[in-house]
Design a protein around this motif. Structure first.
Motif, mmCIF file in Angstrom:
data_model
loop_
_atom_site.group_PDB
_atom_site.id
_atom_site.type_symbol
_atom_site.label_atom_id
_atom_site.label_comp_id
_atom_site.label_asym_id
_atom_site.label_seq_id
_atom_site.Cartn_x
_atom_site.Cartn_y
_atom_site.Cartn_z
ATOM 1 N N GLU A 89 0.880 -1.103 0.001
ATOM 2 C CA GLU A 89 0.157 0.156 -0.057
ATOM 3 C C GLU A 89 1.041 1.283 0.115
ATOM 4 N N ASP A 90 0.594 2.176 -1.056
ATOM 5 C CA ASP A 90 1.351 3.347 -0.940
ATOM 6 C C ASP A 90 0.552 4.469 -1.040
ATOM 7 N N ILE A 91 0.820 5.769 -0.531
ATOM 8 C CA ILE A 91 0.389 6.919 -1.015
ATOM 9 C C ILE A 91 0.920 7.694 -2.289
ATOM 10 N N ASP A 92 0.103 7.876 -3.134
ATOM 11 C CA ASP A 92 0.517 8.515 -4.526
ATOM 12 C C ASP A 92 0.774 9.941 -4.336
ATOM 13 N N THR A 93 -0.444 10.650 -4.102
ATOM 14 C CA THR A 93 -0.366 12.007 -3.943
ATOM 15 C C THR A 93 -1.367 12.332 -2.736
ATOM 16 N N GLN A 94 -1.118 13.442 -2.229
ATOM 17 C CA GLN A 94 -1.961 13.898 -1.091
ATOM 18 C C GLN A 94 -1.965 15.616 -1.004
ATOM 19 N N ILE A 95 -2.987 16.208 -1.078
ATOM 20 C CA ILE A 95 -3.093 17.586 -1.064
ATOM 21 C C ILE A 95 -4.370 17.997 -0.253
ATOM 22 N N SER A 96 -3.582 19.311 0.468
ATOM 23 C CA SER A 96 -4.648 19.664 1.630
ATOM 24 C C SER A 96 -4.812 21.306 1.056
ATOM 25 N N LEU A 97 -5.900 21.918 1.460
ATOM 26 C CA LEU A 97 -6.260 23.222 1.506
ATOM 27 C C LEU A 97 -6.713 23.482 2.946
ATOM 28 N N LEU A 98 -5.978 24.346 3.510
ATOM 29 C CA LEU A 98 -5.976 24.737 5.062
ATOM 30 C C LEU A 98 -6.109 26.126 5.493
ATOM 31 N N ILE A 99 -6.999 26.108 6.379
ATOM 32 C CA ILE A 99 -6.848 27.561 7.360
ATOM 33 C C ILE A 99 -6.129 27.573 8.400
ATOM 34 N N ARG A 100 -5.277 28.392 8.683
ATOM 35 C CA ARG A 100 -4.130 28.280 9.788
ATOM 36 C C ARG A 100 -4.634 29.532 10.592
ATOM 37 N N ALA A 101 -4.935 29.280 12.004
ATOM 38 C CA ALA A 101 -5.161 30.353 12.758
ATOM 39 C C ALA A 101 -4.193 29.990 13.935
ATOM 40 N N SER A 102 -3.282 31.241 14.190
ATOM 41 C CA SER A 102 -2.137 31.169 14.969
ATOM 42 C C SER A 102 -2.182 32.432 16.066
ATOM 43 N N TYR A 103 -1.317 31.959 17.149
ATOM 44 C CA TYR A 103 -1.505 32.833 18.398
ATOM 45 C C TYR A 103 -0.181 32.805 18.866
ATOM 46 N N PRO A 104 0.440 34.035 18.870
ATOM 47 C CA PRO A 104 1.745 34.026 19.608
ATOM 48 C C PRO A 104 1.760 33.902 21.014
ATOM 49 N N VAL A 105 2.793 33.009 21.392
ATOM 50 C CA VAL A 105 2.996 32.834 22.811
ATOM 51 C C VAL A 105 4.169 33.069 23.524
ATOM 52 N N TYR A 106 5.377 33.182 22.831
ATOM 53 C CA TYR A 106 6.460 33.592 23.427
ATOM 54 C C TYR A 106 7.654 33.615 22.678
ATOM 55 N N ASN A 107 8.297 34.714 22.427
ATOM 56 C CA ASN A 107 9.722 34.784 21.744
ATOM 57 C C ASN A 107 9.815 34.309 20.429
ATOM 58 N N GLY A 108 8.695 34.330 19.423
ATOM 59 C CA GLY A 108 8.859 33.853 18.306
ATOM 60 C C GLY A 108 8.041 32.377 18.029
ATOM 61 N N PHE A 109 7.603 32.036 19.194
ATOM 62 C CA PHE A 109 7.122 30.797 19.187
ATOM 63 C C PHE A 109 5.208 31.164 18.865
ATOM 64 N N HIS A 110 4.805 30.294 17.969
ATOM 65 C CA HIS A 110 3.252 30.430 17.798
ATOM 66 C C HIS A 110 2.621 29.124 17.806
ATOM 67 N N LEU A 111 1.619 29.174 18.552
ATOM 68 C CA LEU A 111 0.757 27.979 18.618
ATOM 69 C C LEU A 111 -0.492 28.173 17.515
ATOM 70 N N TYR A 112 -0.813 27.201 16.724
ATOM 71 C CA TYR A 112 -1.787 27.293 15.730
ATOM 72 C C TYR A 112 -2.807 26.085 15.550
ATOM 73 N N ILE A 124 -2.917 0.077 -4.131
ATOM 74 C CA ILE A 124 -2.625 -1.206 -3.540
ATOM 75 C C ILE A 124 -2.054 -1.858 -4.521
ATOM 76 N N THR A 125 -0.811 -2.654 -4.434
ATOM 77 C CA THR A 125 -0.283 -3.176 -5.856
ATOM 78 C C THR A 125 -0.056 -4.836 -5.159
ATOM 79 N N THR A 126 -0.671 -5.745 -5.688
ATOM 80 C CA THR A 126 -0.359 -7.091 -5.346
ATOM 81 C C THR A 126 0.345 -7.631 -6.481
ATOM 82 N N SER A 127 1.387 -8.605 -6.330
ATOM 83 C CA SER A 127 2.050 -9.106 -7.295
ATOM 84 C C SER A 127 2.482 -10.613 -6.817
ATOM 85 N N SER A 128 2.333 -11.455 -7.907
ATOM 86 C CA SER A 128 2.650 -13.060 -7.785
ATOM 87 C C SER A 128 3.213 -13.488 -8.938
#
Length: 199
Positions: A89-112, A124-128
């Motif tokens: 089993e393999d991932i071929d491609t994966q694409i996401s479209l996201l909204i990111r909400a951030s909040y500064p907490v300390y000296n350059g660190f942001h929680l989001y 899914i590949t089977t081989s025999s």
């Protein structure tokens, strides 16, 4: 009433445009994703990809992530007359479209937090192989099934702004449930590490 609404919308647009010129920026980057599908047995998948986003202000961004699989799940299985049968089993491609909400907490660190949609194409590949009476392998038969799943995704993360242009991040993301073939749906999660560059 209409005139008031038009004036309010125009004023909001002007303020938004001025804010965009002063504060907004594009950012691009790369990420590594370690993913796990909860099933029997659990699947561990890996992917790498690129990120592109637009930061509206200090708190809100919109971004897209595009990944391709680098490591999948595989195991041998038994087929009469085929001692080297395999399942993968393999991932071929994966694409996401996201909204990111951030909040500064300390000296350059942001929680989001993240929320959006993700579409995953996987296969899914089977081989025999056929073995003749003398024990020689005569032909190998790969069989590939392609699937696609999409849905709501969300997560949380921490970003460290190392410089004005360079950011480092780690986040935990819950992906849409994954269904292998005709089996039941399984929980799908990922931990992502990456770097971004603002322009």
């Amino acid at each position: 009433m209409k005139r008031t609404l038009i004036i309010a919308l125009t004023a909001a647009t002007i303020v938004f445009s001025m804010s965009a010129r002063c504060e907004n920026n594009w950012y691009f980057g790369a990420q590594y994703s370690a993913q796990e599908v909860t099933s029997q047995p659990d699947r561990e998948l890996e992917s790498v990809g690129v990120i592109g986003g637009y930061q509206f202000n200090e708190y809100v961004s919109i971004e897209t992530r595009y990944n391709t699989g680098t490591s999948g799940y595989s195991h041998p299985f038994y087929v009469v007359g085929s001692p080297e049968a395999k399942y993968k089993e393999d991932i071929d491609t994966q694409i996401s479209l996201l909204i990111r909400a951030s909040y500064p907490v300390y000296n350059g660190f942001h929680l989001y937090s993240l929320a959006g949609i993700t579409k995953s194409d996987y296969e899914i590949t089977t081989s025999s192989s056929l073995t003749d009476l003398d024990g020689n392998t005569t032909q190998t038969y790969p069989y590939v099934l392609k699937f696609s799943d999409s849905g709501f995704t969300y997560g949380v993360g921490l970003n460290y702004q190392a410089t004005e242009a360079v950011g480092l991040f780690v986040d935990y993301q819950v992906l849409p449930e994954l269904k292998f073939g005709s089996g039941s749906s399984n929980d799908w999660r990922s931990i992502n590490l990456g770097i971004t560059f603002a322009f």
